[in-house]
Design a protein around this motif. Structure first.
Motif, mmCIF file in Angstrom:
data_model
loop_
_atom_site.group_PDB
_atom_site.id
_atom_site.type_symbol
_atom_site.label_atom_id
_atom_site.label_comp_id
_atom_site.label_asym_id
_atom_site.label_seq_id
_atom_site.Cartn_x
_atom_site.Cartn_y
_atom_site.Cartn_z
ATOM 1 N N PRO A 147 48.039 68.929 18.625
ATOM 2 C CA PRO A 147 46.860 69.547 18.015
ATOM 3 C C PRO A 147 47.071 70.303 16.714
ATOM 4 O O PRO A 147 46.083 70.688 16.070
ATOM 5 C CB PRO A 147 46.380 70.502 19.109
ATOM 6 C CG PRO A 147 47.632 70.877 19.836
ATOM 7 C CD PRO A 147 48.499 69.656 19.811
ATOM 8 N N TYR A 148 48.319 70.527 16.317
ATOM 9 C CA TYR A 148 48.561 71.372 15.146
ATOM 10 C C TYR A 148 49.088 70.562 13.963
ATOM 11 O O TYR A 148 49.944 69.692 14.117
ATOM 12 C CB TYR A 148 49.554 72.478 15.484
ATOM 13 C CG TYR A 148 49.081 73.364 16.619
ATOM 14 C CD1 TYR A 148 48.099 74.324 16.399
ATOM 15 C CD2 TYR A 148 49.606 73.221 17.901
ATOM 16 C CE1 TYR A 148 47.654 75.135 17.437
ATOM 17 C CE2 TYR A 148 49.166 74.018 18.940
ATOM 18 C CZ TYR A 148 48.185 74.970 18.704
ATOM 19 O OH TYR A 148 47.741 75.755 19.740
ATOM 20 N N LEU A 149 48.573 70.895 12.796
ATOM 21 C CA LEU A 149 48.969 70.234 11.553
ATOM 22 C C LEU A 149 49.415 71.268 10.540
ATOM 23 O O LEU A 149 48.725 72.276 10.321
ATOM 24 C CB LEU A 149 47.798 69.441 10.976
ATOM 25 C CG LEU A 149 47.961 68.937 9.537
ATOM 26 C CD1 LEU A 149 49.023 67.848 9.465
ATOM 27 C CD2 LEU A 149 46.630 68.424 8.987
ATOM 28 N N ARG A 150 50.575 71.021 9.932
ATOM 29 C CA ARG A 150 50.958 71.812 8.761
ATOM 30 C C ARG A 150 50.993 70.882 7.562
ATOM 31 O O ARG A 150 51.820 69.967 7.483
ATOM 32 C CB ARG A 150 52.329 72.464 8.947
ATOM 33 C CG ARG A 150 52.828 73.135 7.644
ATOM 34 C CD ARG A 150 53.817 74.230 7.919
ATOM 35 N NE ARG A 150 53.192 75.409 8.463
ATOM 36 C CZ ARG A 150 53.789 76.277 9.282
ATOM 37 N NH1 ARG A 150 55.031 76.061 9.664
ATOM 38 N NH2 ARG A 150 53.159 77.340 9.718
ATOM 39 N N PRO A 151 50.095 71.081 6.593
ATOM 40 C CA PRO A 151 50.074 70.223 5.415
ATOM 41 C C PRO A 151 51.393 70.290 4.642
ATOM 42 O O PRO A 151 51.889 71.390 4.358
ATOM 43 C CB PRO A 151 48.923 70.795 4.571
ATOM 44 C CG PRO A 151 48.075 71.533 5.549
ATOM 45 C CD PRO A 151 49.038 72.094 6.561
ATOM 46 N N PRO A 152 51.991 69.148 4.326
ATOM 47 C CA PRO A 152 53.226 69.162 3.531
ATOM 48 C C PRO A 152 53.064 69.943 2.240
ATOM 49 O O PRO A 152 52.024 69.863 1.582
ATOM 50 C CB PRO A 152 53.469 67.673 3.256
ATOM 51 C CG PRO A 152 52.815 66.968 4.392
ATOM 52 C CD PRO A 152 51.596 67.780 4.713
ATOM 53 N N ARG A 153 54.069 70.720 1.927
ATOM 54 C CA ARG A 153 54.115 71.540 0.710
ATOM 55 C C ARG A 153 53.052 72.640 0.692
ATOM 56 O O ARG A 153 52.910 73.347 -0.305
ATOM 57 C CB ARG A 153 53.975 70.681 -0.551
ATOM 58 C CG ARG A 153 54.909 69.480 -0.609
ATOM 59 C CD ARG A 153 54.708 68.697 -1.918
ATOM 60 N NE ARG A 153 55.463 67.459 -1.890
ATOM 61 C CZ ARG A 153 54.976 66.290 -1.515
ATOM 62 N NH1 ARG A 153 53.715 66.195 -1.114
ATOM 63 N NH2 ARG A 153 55.727 65.209 -1.530
ATOM 64 N N GLY A 154 52.269 72.736 1.749
ATOM 65 C CA GLY A 154 51.209 73.738 1.779
ATOM 66 C C GLY A 154 50.040 73.425 0.866
ATOM 67 O O GLY A 154 49.219 74.305 0.592
ATOM 68 N N THR A 155 49.940 72.184 0.400
ATOM 69 C CA THR A 155 48.822 71.824 -0.473
ATOM 70 C C THR A 155 47.641 71.363 0.368
ATOM 71 O O THR A 155 47.805 70.678 1.377
ATOM 72 C CB THR A 155 49.213 70.727 -1.478
ATOM 73 O OG1 THR A 155 49.722 69.597 -0.775
ATOM 74 C CG2 THR A 155 50.260 71.244 -2.450
ATOM 75 N N PHE A 156 46.452 71.737 -0.059
ATOM 76 C CA PHE A 156 45.263 71.439 0.719
ATOM 77 C C PHE A 156 44.029 71.474 -0.183
ATOM 78 O O PHE A 156 44.072 71.940 -1.320
ATOM 79 C CB PHE A 156 45.098 72.456 1.850
ATOM 80 C CG PHE A 156 44.799 73.854 1.362
ATOM 81 C CD1 PHE A 156 43.503 74.350 1.347
ATOM 82 C CD2 PHE A 156 45.818 74.673 0.906
ATOM 83 C CE1 PHE A 156 43.230 75.627 0.885
ATOM 84 C CE2 PHE A 156 45.559 75.953 0.437
ATOM 85 C CZ PHE A 156 44.261 76.436 0.430
ATOM 86 N N SER A 157 42.947 70.966 0.351
ATOM 87 C CA SER A 157 41.639 71.031 -0.304
ATOM 88 C C SER A 157 40.606 71.116 0.794
ATOM 89 O O SER A 157 40.915 70.943 1.986
ATOM 90 C CB SER A 157 41.395 69.784 -1.157
ATOM 91 O OG SER A 157 41.288 68.634 -0.326
ATOM 92 N N GLU A 158 39.364 71.345 0.430
ATOM 93 C CA GLU A 158 38.327 71.375 1.455
ATOM 94 C C GLU A 158 38.222 70.014 2.145
ATOM 95 O O GLU A 158 38.068 69.929 3.361
ATOM 96 C CB GLU A 158 36.975 71.766 0.861
ATOM 97 C CG GLU A 158 35.875 71.797 1.912
ATOM 98 C CD GLU A 158 34.639 72.553 1.497
ATOM 99 O OE1 GLU A 158 33.744 72.722 2.356
ATOM 100 O OE2 GLU A 158 34.556 72.966 0.326
#
Length: 250
Positions: A147-158
């Motif tokens: 159930p858990y996701l960590r976006p690689p490099r901490g990059t994200f968008s809406e």
């Protein structure tokens, strides 16, 4: 941490690099109001209950450098739960360690199959990155839930956070970390200890990388001294099991 970098390319939605603002004297870290708003909207987390001396250990595992077994030994000895966010390379290269993590009660999180910037790939590619890793995890362990996701490099968008929610994931960022992923720049266990401890605060979601020998050496002392300071070690499941998060989270 470095200031946020807002990224925008023609024809793509704006993306951002996650960061937190550490406070002094063990006060809770904060982040940008717009980041908090996105986390609230799409069920993401970066910090726990700041009224309680609780810590959440999370580790990113992109590849193995020989220190994860030692970290697991420490966690087992000290009865500390953790979450390990793994990639496709890691699950293929280190199935034994992944099985051990599961056997010893730790959470395995999705760090994507190939570690791309999830905010910049197509919806189809995004879904494939997460599902390919989840399927490999199920085949290895027999467990379907991831159930858990960590976006690689901490990059994200809406858009990427919305896709994560639609795929059934809780996006997990962090409120404590330091620059610990550069293997060619070891600074020693004392340095790692100081960097971790000065960022510690109630409700901290701590990000560490298992490729750091400094972290592996410092971890027993970190755990021992946090216990002396009255901290308790919790699982992400303990945090997300709370149906209503206090307003201070946001």
């Amino acid at each position: 941490m470095l200031a946020a970098v807002i990224l925008a390319a023609p024809g793509t939605a704006a993306a951002a690099d996650w960061y937190f603002k550490p406070s002094k004297n063990h006060q809770p870290a904060t982040t940008e109001p717009e980041y908090k708003a996105l986390l609230k909207k799409y069920d993401g987390i970066y910090i726990g209950d700041i009224t309680k001396k609780e810590v959440y250990f999370t580790f990113d595992n992109g590849y193995e450098a020989g220190y994860t077994a030692k970290i697991l030994d420490t966690l087992k000895k000290e009865h500390v739960p953790a979450a390990f966010f793994i990639t496709g390379h890691y699950i293929k290269d280190q199935p034994g360690l992944v099985r051990r993590m599961v056997r010893e009660g730790h959470i395995i999180g999705n760090h994507s199959w190939g570690h791309p910037d999830l905010s910049r790939i197509s919806d189809e590619k995004y879904k494939m990155e997460l599902e390919k890793l989840r399927q490999a995890y199920t085949e290895l362990t027999g467990k379907r839930s991831m159930p858990y996701l960590r976006p690689p490099r901490g990059t994200f968008s809406e858009r990427s956070m919305k896709l994560a929610q639609e795929q059934g994931y809780i996006s997990v960022f962090w409120s404590a970390a330091y620059k610990d992923w550069l293997r060619d720049q070891p600074r020693g266990a004392d340095y790692a200890y100081m960097q971790i401890m000065k960022r510690m605060h109630p409700g901290a979601i701590l990000l560490l990388h298992t490729v750091s020998s400094d972290n592996a050496e410092a971890l027993p002392r970190v755990i021992h001294d946090l216990k002396k300071m009255g901290y308790h070690f919790r699982s992400l499941d303990d945090l997300t099991a709370k149906k209503q998060l206090p307003a201070v989270f946001w």
